[in-house]
Design a protein around this motif. Structure first.
Motif, PDB file in Angstrom:
ATOM      1  N   ALA A 138      -9.160  96.734 -14.443  1.00  0.00           N
ATOM      2  CA  ALA A 138     -10.264  96.024 -13.801  1.00  0.00           C
ATOM      3  C   ALA A 138     -11.134  95.349 -14.863  1.00  0.00           C
ATOM      4  O   ALA A 138     -10.940  95.533 -16.069  1.00  0.00           O
ATOM      5  CB  ALA A 138     -11.086  96.992 -12.962  1.00  0.00           C
ATOM      6  N   ILE A 139     -12.105  94.597 -14.393  1.00  0.00           N
ATOM      7  CA  ILE A 139     -12.919  93.801 -15.311  1.00  0.00           C
ATOM      8  C   ILE A 139     -14.387  94.181 -15.241  1.00  0.00           C
ATOM      9  O   ILE A 139     -14.862  94.773 -14.274  1.00  0.00           O
ATOM     10  CB  ILE A 139     -12.801  92.293 -15.005  1.00  0.00           C
ATOM     11  CG1 ILE A 139     -13.258  92.002 -13.570  1.00  0.00           C
ATOM     12  CG2 ILE A 139     -11.401  91.796 -15.263  1.00  0.00           C
ATOM     13  CD1 ILE A 139     -13.395  90.520 -13.252  1.00  0.00           C
ATOM     14  N   THR A 140     -15.079  93.827 -16.331  1.00  0.00           N
ATOM     15  CA  THR A 140     -16.528  93.877 -16.394  1.00  0.00           C
ATOM     16  C   THR A 140     -16.995  92.610 -17.097  1.00  0.00           C
ATOM     17  O   THR A 140     -16.208  91.961 -17.807  1.00  0.00           O
ATOM     18  CB  THR A 140     -16.998  95.120 -17.166  1.00  0.00           C
ATOM     19  OG1 THR A 140     -18.419  95.172 -17.145  1.00  0.00           O
ATOM     20  CG2 THR A 140     -16.541  95.082 -18.615  1.00  0.00           C
ATOM     21  N   PHE A 163     -13.453  93.422 -20.605  1.00  0.00           N
ATOM     22  CA  PHE A 163     -14.444  92.397 -20.254  1.00  0.00           C
ATOM     23  C   PHE A 163     -13.725  91.052 -20.083  1.00  0.00           C
ATOM     24  O   PHE A 163     -12.738  90.756 -20.777  1.00  0.00           O
ATOM     25  CB  PHE A 163     -15.549  92.299 -21.307  1.00  0.00           C
ATOM     26  CG  PHE A 163     -15.093  91.876 -22.679  1.00  0.00           C
ATOM     27  CD1 PHE A 163     -14.983  90.531 -23.020  1.00  0.00           C
ATOM     28  CD2 PHE A 163     -14.777  92.832 -23.645  1.00  0.00           C
ATOM     29  CE1 PHE A 163     -14.577  90.147 -24.279  1.00  0.00           C
ATOM     30  CE2 PHE A 163     -14.359  92.449 -24.911  1.00  0.00           C
ATOM     31  CZ  PHE A 163     -14.251  91.105 -25.236  1.00  0.00           C
ATOM     32  N   ASN A 164     -14.202  90.241 -19.149  1.00  0.00           N
ATOM     33  CA  ASN A 164     -13.554  88.955 -18.875  1.00  0.00           C
ATOM     34  C   ASN A 164     -14.426  87.764 -19.287  1.00  0.00           C
ATOM     35  O   ASN A 164     -14.245  86.654 -18.795  1.00  0.00           O
ATOM     36  CB  ASN A 164     -13.182  88.839 -17.395  1.00  0.00           C
ATOM     37  CG  ASN A 164     -14.400  88.643 -16.508  1.00  0.00           C
ATOM     38  OD1 ASN A 164     -15.504  89.046 -16.867  1.00  0.00           O
ATOM     39  ND2 ASN A 164     -14.194  88.024 -15.347  1.00  0.00           N
ATOM     40  N   ASN A 165     -15.369  88.003 -20.220  1.00  0.00           N
ATOM     41  CA  ASN A 165     -16.203  86.900 -20.726  1.00  0.00           C
ATOM     42  C   ASN A 165     -15.320  85.807 -21.323  1.00  0.00           C
ATOM     43  O   ASN A 165     -14.370  86.102 -22.068  1.00  0.00           O
ATOM     44  CB  ASN A 165     -17.152  87.404 -21.804  1.00  0.00           C
ATOM     45  CG  ASN A 165     -18.145  88.414 -21.267  1.00  0.00           C
ATOM     46  OD1 ASN A 165     -17.753  89.400 -20.641  1.00  0.00           O
ATOM     47  ND2 ASN A 165     -19.424  88.165 -21.512  1.00  0.00           N
ATOM     48  N   PHE A 191     -10.176  91.878 -21.461  1.00  0.00           N
ATOM     49  CA  PHE A 191      -9.288  92.094 -20.315  1.00  0.00           C
ATOM     50  C   PHE A 191      -7.866  91.663 -20.651  1.00  0.00           C
ATOM     51  O   PHE A 191      -6.890  92.386 -20.400  1.00  0.00           O
ATOM     52  CB  PHE A 191      -9.852  91.287 -19.138  1.00  0.00           C
ATOM     53  CG  PHE A 191      -9.000  91.291 -17.903  1.00  0.00           C
ATOM     54  CD1 PHE A 191      -8.687  92.470 -17.238  1.00  0.00           C
ATOM     55  CD2 PHE A 191      -8.525  90.095 -17.372  1.00  0.00           C
ATOM     56  CE1 PHE A 191      -7.917  92.470 -16.085  1.00  0.00           C
ATOM     57  CE2 PHE A 191      -7.752  90.081 -16.223  1.00  0.00           C
ATOM     58  CZ  PHE A 191      -7.445  91.266 -15.575  1.00  0.00           C
ATOM     59  N   SER A 192      -7.721  90.502 -21.265  1.00  0.00           N
ATOM     60  CA  SER A 192      -6.386  89.982 -21.596  1.00  0.00           C
ATOM     61  C   SER A 192      -5.701  90.844 -22.648  1.00  0.00           C
ATOM     62  O   SER A 192      -4.481  91.060 -22.597  1.00  0.00           O
ATOM     63  CB  SER A 192      -6.502  88.535 -22.087  1.00  0.00           C
ATOM     64  OG  SER A 192      -7.470  88.434 -23.113  1.00  0.00           O
TER      65      SER A 192
END
Length: 643
Positions: A138-140, A163-165, A191-192
């Motif tokens: 999942a992401i934050t 994190f998906n920043n 995230f990646s």
């Protein structure tokens, strides 16, 4: 003193040697050095960054497209899917059903690029049950403050959160990505990168840090992007960042829609052992970004955030397993030397090449080489400065050209001053324009032209010279010859030679007259010159009479015809020669019947000159005579004034 045009040849050759000397003048070196330092300072301030990153985008688009990565699958949520679901955000139950449908086909990992920090009932418990699976991530979102931060699903363990920043450059384009960042309490992983790590784990590859705290996966070093890497100079380099090496394809990976997943309408092979990323691609999702490839068309296409993450995940896996290169950069010192070297090339070309067309062609060739080398290095996954060295070449070359122009003006003024003492400004300028021929050949090649020759001589000069000392005679003679020389120059002629008290002047050289009108102007200038000599001689006689010096009379012979002009002599002594039968006739006219001397200044011309005067002068015919040494009679006329 008679004019020695051949002496100018050596002067021009001296100028040429100076211009082409390998020793570049100190002012150019100093000014170019200051300019290069200013250029580097401007670059350090980020002045070239906007141009450099646009060049980077262009080179990215020029690369050949790569095939979509088959190890990934994107489950996209389109506008049609939202219409099908009749809600947005989708409920937790729908999300749980999507995960169940995908898990049936054994994906390697499932990354959910959709925020789930709060429940979206119904089905929250069902979703929490699915999120327990170890292959789901999942992401934050890490904001600048707690208020801006979006948390992950509450029950998700830290090792399955990323994190998906997305890092956006000042011009709105995504070229970089964060691998790690700090939220103030702990170091978070992208995230990646989390998705790539779970895939690489099955290959026995785990991350490590080098002695310099650089990130490494297997044998691949992920070189950290600094604020001045490549074309960047003032970019944010907080966190651990790398440059994104996009695959440049229309789609980074195969795609299916979330509706396809819910209906089971997809090929299970697309999921088995693959990394599945779920995210919205619908414009209403407000998750679209510009990339270097966005400007390949006028439509300014953007890609969804889930696709950006897919590119990064693919890049990491491909670098480790496929030896697909990551972007590297030169050291700052190497980049500075690169810029200085091309700046020196620009200055050197401008210094050594004199012909404008050659200089332009060589500069275009050099720029082509610079761009070609830079692009070849770029294809080898190294990003180096391009705009800065191009500007360096242009500016330093421009400085040298401006210096040479100024130097040429100074040299021309010097030559004009030298020539202007003995020729008219028009002739002096013409000689300057033809300096290349003087420099290249070392001589003035012989030319046969039509010109007007003027001979002068003083009557009874021998008697006058007997009454003066040699020094007094020299002073007196120089006064007379100086005045007559000025008159010749003012009438656009050149004094070819002094013959003691006599003068040989020519009108129509060294720049030849080619038309009948030009030849007529030369003839009229010569006659006007003789009449001016007559008028000035009257003044001199009046002055000399008051000083107790004897008065003098002068004879003038003028003839218009063909002569051959050019260099006479050898390498140790050259002078400008004028030879031909026309010269002899002018000389014979001057000495014709010396005792027949009406007035202070007797001006005799031949029919060949009279035919060019256009009736502008008063003449008196003396008849046809056979001049000394001539077998053909010559019509002789006395010029008495202007009409």
């Amino acid at each position: 003193m008679a004019i020695k045009i051949m002496g100018l040849i050596h002067f021009f050759q001296w100028i040429d040697k100076k211009i082409n000397s390998l020793r570049i003048p100190i002012p150019i070196i100093t000014l170019s050095s200051v300019t290069i330092l200013a250029l580097l300072f401007f670059r350090n301030l980020g002045g070239f960054q906007p141009v450099e990153i646009k060049i980077f985008d262009g080179m990215m688009r020029l690369r050949s497209d790569e095939k979509p990565d088959p190890r990934l699958l994107i489950v996209e949520i389109t506008e049609k899917d939202i219409q099908y679901l009749q809600q947005w955000p989708m409920s937790d139950r729908i999300m749980a059903n999507v995960l169940v449908s995908l898990q049936k086909h054994q994906p390697k990992a499932i990354g959910i690029d959709i925020y789930r920090d709060i429940p979206y009932d119904p089905g929250h418990s069902e979703l929490l049950e699915q999120l327990k699976k170890p292959n789901i991530f999942a992401i934050t979102f890490v904001g600048e403050s707690v208020r801006d931060t979006v948390g992950p699903p509450p029950t998700m363990p830290q090792e399955r959160i990323g994190f998906n920043n997305i890092s956006i450059d000042p011009d709105g384009v995504v070229r970089r990505t964060l691998l790690f960042t700090d939220d103030g309490n702990q170091t978070l992983t992208a995230f990646s990168l989390q998705l790539a790590l779970i895939y690489l784990k099955d290959y026995g590859i785990s991350p490590a840090l080098t002695e310099n705290n650089e990130y490494k996966l297997g044998d691949v070093l992920f070189k950290e992007l600094k604020s001045n890497s490549g074309g960047y100079q003032r970019i944010d380099d907080t966190g651990y960042r790398i440059l994104i090496n996009y695959r440049n394809s229309k789609s980074v990976a195969p795609k299916i829609t979330i509706t396809n997943v819910l209906k089971g309408d997809f090929d299970p092979k697309l999921v088995k052992n693959k990394i599945v990323l779920i995210g919205t691609t619908a414009p209403s999702g407000n998750d679209l970004f510009f990339t270097p490839d966005s400007f390949a068309s006028l439509k300014l296409l953007r890609i969804a955030g889930v696709e950006v993450h897919a590119h990064i995940t693919s890049q990491i896996i491909s670098a480790v397993l496929d030896n697909r290169k990551l972007f590297l950069f030169w050291k700052e010192s190497t980049e500075i030397l690169w810029i200085i070297a091309w700046s020196i090339v620009g200055a050197s070309l401008a210094w050594h090449i004199r012909k404008l067309i050659t200089l332009v062609l060589m500069n275009f060739l050099s720029l082509g080489i610079l761009i070609g080398i830079s692009y070849a290095i770029f294809l080898n996954s190294k990003w180096i400065p391009i705009a800065a060295p191009i500007v360096g070449m242009v500016i330093t070359g421009g400085i040298v050209i401006c210096y040479k122009i100024q130097e040429s003006w100074q040299q021309q003024n010097l030559v004009m001053k030298l020539l202007g003492q003995q020729t008219s400004p028009q002739i002096a300028n013409a000689l300057w324009q033809e300096r290349s021929d003087l420099i290249n050949s070392g001589i003035l090649p012989p030319k046969t032209v039509t010109a007007t020759i003027l001979f002068t001589d003083l009557k009874n000069f021998s008697t006058i010279s007997e009454k003066k000392s040699s020094e007094a005679l020299m002073i007196w003679l120089n006064e007379y010859l100086s005045a007559m020389t000025d008159i010749v120059i003012n009438h656009h002629g050149i004094v070819n030679k002094f013959t003691g008290d006599g003068i040989i002047a020519v009108f129509g050289i060294p720049v030849p007259s080619n038309t009948v009108e030009e030849i007529a102007i030369d003839a009229q200038n010569a006659v006007n010159c003789a009449l001016a000599m007559d008028k000035h001689l009257l003044k001199l006689n009046h002055q000399w009479h008051q000083e107790g010096s004897p008065e003098i009379k002068m004879r003038v012979g003028i003839y218009t015809g063909t002569v051959t002009v050019g260099s006479l002599g050898g390498k140790n002594r050259l002078e400008y020669g004028v030879i031909g039968d026309s010269v002899n006739i002018a000389s014979r006219l001057e000495s014709f019947e010396k005792e027949r001397h009406p007035g202070i200044c007797r001006i005799l011309i031949a029919q060949e000159t009279l035919s060019h005067l256009g009736g502008k002068f008063q003449v008196e015919s003396w008849g046809d005579f056979y001049l000394k040494g001539k077998e053909i009679s010559v019509g002789i006329y006395l010029v008495t004034g202007r009409k």
